[in-house]
Design a protein around this motif. Structure first.
Motif, PDB file in Angstrom:
ATOM      1  N   GLY A  81     -31.079 -40.085   6.460  1.00  8.21           N
ATOM      2  CA  GLY A  81     -30.949 -39.005   5.485  1.00  8.21           C
ATOM      3  C   GLY A  81     -30.313 -37.793   6.127  1.00  8.21           C
ATOM      4  N   PRO A  82     -30.134 -36.753   5.393  1.00  4.65           N
ATOM      5  CA  PRO A  82     -29.460 -35.582   5.966  1.00  4.65           C
ATOM      6  C   PRO A  82     -30.270 -34.975   7.105  1.00  4.65           C
ATOM      7  N   ARG A  83     -29.522 -34.438   8.070  1.00  6.76           N
ATOM      8  CA  ARG A  83     -30.124 -33.716   9.189  1.00  6.76           C
ATOM      9  C   ARG A  83     -29.186 -32.575   9.561  1.00  6.76           C
ATOM     10  N   MET A  84     -29.747 -31.396   9.664  1.00  2.51           N
ATOM     11  CA  MET A  84     -28.948 -30.239  10.061  1.00  2.51           C
ATOM     12  C   MET A  84     -28.572 -30.356  11.538  1.00  2.51           C
ATOM     13  N   PHE A  85     -27.352 -29.990  11.829  1.00  6.12           N
ATOM     14  CA  PHE A  85     -26.870 -29.946  13.207  1.00  6.12           C
ATOM     15  C   PHE A  85     -26.005 -28.716  13.353  1.00  6.12           C
ATOM     16  N   PRO A  86     -26.365 -27.809  14.268  1.00  3.45           N
ATOM     17  CA  PRO A  86     -27.597 -27.832  15.041  1.00  3.45           C
ATOM     18  C   PRO A  86     -28.800 -27.582  14.142  1.00  3.45           C
ATOM     19  N   LEU A  87     -29.947 -27.948  14.663  1.00  9.16           N
ATOM     20  CA  LEU A  87     -31.184 -27.842  13.898  1.00  9.16           C
ATOM     21  C   LEU A  87     -31.514 -26.386  13.597  1.00  9.16           C
ATOM     22  N   LEU A  88     -31.832 -26.132  12.337  1.00  4.19           N
ATOM     23  CA  LEU A  88     -32.272 -24.813  11.889  1.00  4.19           C
ATOM     24  C   LEU A  88     -33.677 -24.939  11.307  1.00  4.19           C
ATOM     25  N   TYR A 152     -23.028 -51.008   8.875  1.00 10.75           N
ATOM     26  CA  TYR A 152     -22.429 -49.782   8.343  1.00 10.75           C
ATOM     27  C   TYR A 152     -23.547 -48.847   7.907  1.00 10.75           C
ATOM     28  N   ILE A 153     -23.434 -47.579   8.283  1.00 17.45           N
ATOM     29  CA  ILE A 153     -24.434 -46.579   7.944  1.00 17.45           C
ATOM     30  C   ILE A 153     -23.731 -45.452   7.186  1.00 17.45           C
ATOM     31  N   VAL A 154     -24.084 -45.277   5.923  1.00 17.24           N
ATOM     32  CA  VAL A 154     -23.463 -44.238   5.101  1.00 17.24           C
ATOM     33  C   VAL A 154     -24.391 -43.028   5.121  1.00 17.24           C
ATOM     34  N   SER A 155     -23.882 -41.934   5.688  1.00 11.28           N
ATOM     35  CA  SER A 155     -24.759 -40.811   5.965  1.00 11.28           C
ATOM     36  C   SER A 155     -24.010 -39.477   5.820  1.00 11.28           C
ATOM     37  N   HIS A 156     -24.397 -38.501   6.632  1.00  9.97           N
ATOM     38  CA  HIS A 156     -23.947 -37.118   6.519  1.00  9.97           C
ATOM     39  C   HIS A 156     -23.419 -36.627   7.857  1.00  9.97           C
ATOM     40  N   ASP A 157     -22.580 -35.594   7.819  1.00 11.79           N
ATOM     41  CA  ASP A 157     -21.962 -35.103   9.049  1.00 11.79           C
ATOM     42  C   ASP A 157     -22.995 -34.689  10.100  1.00 11.79           C
ATOM     43  N   GLY A 158     -24.002 -33.911   9.732  1.00  9.78           N
ATOM     44  CA  GLY A 158     -25.017 -33.485  10.692  1.00  9.78           C
ATOM     45  C   GLY A 158     -25.839 -34.642  11.231  1.00  9.78           C
ATOM     46  N   THR A 159     -26.156 -35.595  10.382  1.00  9.76           N
ATOM     47  CA  THR A 159     -26.932 -36.768  10.799  1.00  9.76           C
ATOM     48  C   THR A 159     -26.133 -37.603  11.783  1.00  9.76           C
ATOM     49  N   ILE A 160     -24.885 -37.846  11.445  1.00  9.33           N
ATOM     50  CA  ILE A 160     -24.035 -38.655  12.323  1.00  9.33           C
ATOM     51  C   ILE A 160     -23.883 -37.974  13.675  1.00  9.33           C
TER      52      ILE A 160
END
Length: 188
Positions: A81-88, A152-160
């Motif tokens: 799932g989504p993950r902020m990068f960098p972590l906030l 294949y993993i369909v995800s989000h920029d921060g997660t990847i």
């Protein structure tokens, strides 16, 4: 095993930032639908393939448009799932990154498998780095259990980007992928 991390196609939440980042449950745009269709040219999917999908509408829509009714195995997991990068902090999380609930996914997308795990409520968006690393290790080991040559993993920029860092790469926000961008890594 090769893991292909693929960022979702363009969705409504990126059209007018920062205001649009507060949209709840944004869908793909028509541009995003076209981007997802083009993924099939790069990665033609067969019924033997496995996709693991983040529990947000835009990632699920990307996977469904991309696979174009190929009856491959598709599993929704909060561990991508989504993950902020960098972590906030949690206070800085965007509304567009709120995961769909298991019941909503099961209702709206009955053709998908939904992983049974303890992380649906909390997700990975704002958990601490040590907690993410522990879950990332569990996720990679879970992927190994499928005994697939590629996943294949369909995800989000921060997660990847977070997974790339977990797997030993030095990354920054500059390494974010664009719409339907992808990153391949071998995991042994």
């Amino acid at each position: 095993m090769e893991l292909y991390f693929i960022r979702h196609a363009q969705a409504q939440h990126v059209l007018n930032p920062p205001e649009s980042l507060q949209l709840k449950d944004p869908s793909l745009t028509s541009t995003g639908e076209n981007q997802a269709r083009k993924l099939h040219e790069i990665f033609p999917i067969s019924k033997e393939d496995l996709l693991i999908i983040s529990p947000l509408r835009r990632t699920i829509q990307t996977a469904l448009v991309w696979t174009n009714d190929v009856k491959c195995q598709m599993i929704v997991s909060p561990l991508v799932g989504p993950r902020m990068f960098p972590l906030l902090s949690a206070a800085d999380a965007y509304a567009c990154d709120e995961s769909l609930s298991r019941p909503m996914i099961e209702r709206d997308f009955p053709q998908l498998e939904v992983v049974n795990c303890d992380h649906w409520e909390k997700g990975i968006n704002v958990i601490s780095e040590p907690e993410f690393q522990q879950l990332a290790e569990q996720f990679i080991n879970w992927c190994r259990d499928f005994r697939q040559d590629k996943i294949y993993i369909v995800s989000h920029d921060g997660t990847i980007t977070s997974y790339r860092q977990f797997l030993g790469e030095s990354v920054t926000r500059e390494d974010f992928l664009g719409d339907t961008g992808w990153y391949r890594v071998n995991v042994y």
